[in-house]
Design a protein around this motif. Structure first.
Motif, mmCIF file in Angstrom:
data_model
loop_
_atom_site.group_PDB
_atom_site.id
_atom_site.type_symbol
_atom_site.label_atom_id
_atom_site.label_comp_id
_atom_site.label_asym_id
_atom_site.label_seq_id
_atom_site.Cartn_x
_atom_site.Cartn_y
_atom_site.Cartn_z
ATOM 1 N N MET A 50 0.961 -0.909 0.084
ATOM 2 C CA MET A 50 0.014 -0.191 0.404
ATOM 3 C C MET A 50 0.974 1.275 -0.035
ATOM 4 O O MET A 50 0.250 2.231 -0.161
ATOM 5 C CB MET A 50 -1.347 0.205 1.140
ATOM 6 C CG MET A 50 -2.010 -1.291 1.200
ATOM 7 S SD MET A 50 -3.702 -0.856 2.227
ATOM 8 C CE MET A 50 -2.382 -1.471 4.195
ATOM 9 N N SER A 51 1.945 0.774 -0.534
ATOM 10 C CA SER A 51 2.823 2.612 -0.117
ATOM 11 C C SER A 51 2.656 3.335 -1.814
ATOM 12 O O SER A 51 1.959 2.586 -2.907
ATOM 13 C CB SER A 51 4.241 1.696 -0.557
ATOM 14 O OG SER A 51 4.275 1.017 -1.910
ATOM 15 N N PRO A 52 3.138 4.516 -1.204
ATOM 16 C CA PRO A 52 1.994 5.271 -2.372
ATOM 17 C C PRO A 52 3.004 5.305 -3.488
ATOM 18 O O PRO A 52 3.868 4.657 -3.639
ATOM 19 C CB PRO A 52 2.866 6.758 -2.250
ATOM 20 C CG PRO A 52 2.954 6.209 -0.437
ATOM 21 C CD PRO A 52 2.955 5.248 -0.497
ATOM 22 N N THR A 144 -3.904 5.413 0.844
ATOM 23 C CA THR A 144 -3.415 5.395 0.356
ATOM 24 C C THR A 144 -1.605 5.477 -0.233
ATOM 25 O O THR A 144 -0.816 5.846 -1.225
ATOM 26 C CB THR A 144 -2.963 4.707 1.681
ATOM 27 O OG1 THR A 144 -3.775 3.737 2.867
ATOM 28 C CG2 THR A 144 -1.169 3.843 1.752
ATOM 29 N N ARG A 145 -2.137 4.804 -1.962
ATOM 30 C CA ARG A 145 -1.549 4.763 -2.616
ATOM 31 C C ARG A 145 -1.142 5.861 -3.523
ATOM 32 O O ARG A 145 -0.793 6.441 -3.951
ATOM 33 C CB ARG A 145 -2.423 3.478 -3.159
ATOM 34 C CG ARG A 145 -2.176 2.309 -2.901
ATOM 35 C CD ARG A 145 -2.189 1.039 -4.106
ATOM 36 N NE ARG A 145 -2.071 -0.371 -3.271
ATOM 37 C CZ ARG A 145 -3.334 -1.297 -3.358
ATOM 38 N NH1 ARG A 145 -4.051 -0.382 -3.585
ATOM 39 N NH2 ARG A 145 -3.131 -2.262 -2.463
ATOM 40 N N LEU A 146 -2.206 6.776 -3.223
ATOM 41 C CA LEU A 146 -1.759 8.122 -4.468
ATOM 42 C C LEU A 146 -3.188 9.148 -3.280
ATOM 43 O O LEU A 146 -3.738 9.871 -3.290
ATOM 44 C CB LEU A 146 -3.918 7.723 -5.557
ATOM 45 C CG LEU A 146 -3.305 6.882 -6.128
ATOM 46 C CD1 LEU A 146 -4.871 6.045 -7.419
ATOM 47 C CD2 LEU A 146 -2.436 7.381 -7.532
ATOM 48 N N PRO A 147 -1.840 9.559 -2.130
ATOM 49 C CA PRO A 147 -2.313 10.199 -1.175
ATOM 50 C C PRO A 147 -2.861 11.618 -2.184
ATOM 51 O O PRO A 147 -3.466 12.723 -1.960
ATOM 52 C CB PRO A 147 -1.292 10.343 -0.407
ATOM 53 C CG PRO A 147 0.385 9.801 -1.389
ATOM 54 C CD PRO A 147 -0.764 9.075 -2.206
ATOM 55 N N THR A 148 -1.844 11.821 -3.208
ATOM 56 C CA THR A 148 -1.673 13.441 -3.732
ATOM 57 C C THR A 148 -2.899 13.678 -4.431
ATOM 58 O O THR A 148 -3.717 14.978 -5.143
ATOM 59 C CB THR A 148 -0.194 13.437 -4.515
ATOM 60 O OG1 THR A 148 -1.003 12.660 -5.023
ATOM 61 C CG2 THR A 148 0.679 13.676 -3.678
#
Length: 372
Positions: A50-52, A144-148
């Motif tokens: 689940m890292s960005p 979580t993966r696409l925080p921006t």
């Protein structure tokens, strides 16, 4: 020059199994394999990473996704079969064990003894609590993966949701929104009125040619019927019967056990369905292949019209990108990146995708394809 990336997410649902090895109880295994076809829970196929998502010199600017509904209850027909057929099978299985027949271990015997079904016909095809959790967890992983790109602050100009006119999809959509925005903000999400025959995400309901020549055509099940009478399936029936202490057992009963194994595995995270116990891993592979034969011919690549009629959602996806030459598109299947056919890299230049699918997707002659 910096580029912008559009994220495409596509999900397909596969299902989980329980394992039996001779002399070992299924309850001793904690690493099930995905051999339950369309009943496999999301938790088995999810990507734990689940890292960005980081694409060099790019930023995510748009997301378009189709998500299947979460785990549901069976059809009324299957529920009736479960309620009427399984208790009789259970009693016979317990009696066989007590008479020294079969190869169940003691834990499996107790699991059958403690089993009962609590599903009623009025629950047919409705979303389960596990299905709600699946959707919420899925949304949280992408947050979580696409925080921006994805924001917990909802507004109608930034997000658009759509679901078909069924209880399972409506609750799936709302659970997905809870995962993105939290329960309070999700209550304010606007949804358009659901359409039973939605031309975008339920296009097959509007395709008379497919209904007549594929969906309602007995010939579509020819391969599946032949396989059910073949040596592989007959071998499964013999082995399952031997495991449970029967001299013989019907395909109908074996299939009912397999279906119940699939549904109960999907419903329950922490307990294992006793109806998985009769099947070895190889048996489950055969049962899943048997199911896949139906999906392949009716919904997959068995007939050309199956995939030709599916252009509306892909056309909608590409139509929504009014983009410049430096944009790229990244495809994700079951939360994992894939190379879009016709491309050699991930993500793929958008103009390359548009050029590749100009004739087959952007023209999308749905009416011509589907008219009788």
């Amino acid at each position: 020059m910096k580029c912008a990336i559009i994220i495409l997410l596509i999900y397909a649902l596969w299902k989980v199994d329980c394992i039996y090895a001779k002399g070992v109880c299924t309850s001793d295994h904690h690493d099930p394999k995905p051999y339950l076809g369309a009943k496999t829970p999301y938790r088995i196929r999810m990507n734990p990473d689940m890292s960005p998502i980081v694409i060099p010199d790019c930023k995510a600017v748009q997301l378009w996704t189709i998500v299947r509904h979460g785990t549901r209850y069976p059809s009324a027909k299957v529920i009736t079969s479960m309620k009427e057929g399984l208790p009789l099978l259970k009693n016979s299985i317990l009696r066989n064990y007590e008479e020294g027949k079969g190869a169940l271990c003691r834990n499996e015997y107790f699991n059958f003894g403690n089993w009962s079904t609590h599903v009623e016909e009025e629950n047919e095809k409705q979303l389960t609590h596990e299905g709600e959790d699946e959707m919420q967890d899925l949304a949280e992983r992408w947050l979580t993966r696409l925080p921006t790109l994805l924001s917990e602050n909802y507004d109608n100009s930034s997000y658009e949701f759509r679901y078909t006119a069924t209880q399972r999809t409506a609750r799936s959509a709302r659970s997905f929104a809870i995962g993105l925005f939290g329960r309070y903000k999700a209550a304010h999400v606007w949804y358009p009125e659901a359409i039973a025959k939605d031309p975008l995400i339920r296009f097959y309901k509007l395709c008379p040619r497919w209904k007549k020549y594929v969906d309602k055509n007995p010939a579509s099940l020819t391969e599946k019927r032949a396989f059910q009478h073949g040596p592989e399936m007959q071998g499964v029936c013999r082995r399952v019967g031997k495991k449970l202490g029967f001299d013989s057992i019907t395909y109908h009963d074996v299939h009912l056990m397999y279906v119940t194994c699939g549904f109960e595995t999907a419903w329950e995270k922490k307990s294992r369905s006793p109806w998985c116990a009769p099947f070895s891993e190889d048996d489950l592979k055969v049962m899943e292949y048997n199911e896949d034969l139906e999906y392949y011919w009716i919904d997959g690549y068995g007939f050309e019209i199956n995939y030709k009629q599916a252009c509306p959602p892909l056309k909608d996806l590409l139509d929504r990108f009014r983009c410049q030459d430096d944009f790229k598109i990244g495809g994700y299947h079951q939360e994992r990146p894939f190379i879009i056919p016709g491309c050699e890299e991930h993500p793929c230049p958008l103009n390359q995708v548009l050029h590749k699918y100009q004739d087959t997707i952007l023209t999308c002659e749905f009416n011509k394809t589907c008219t009788l």
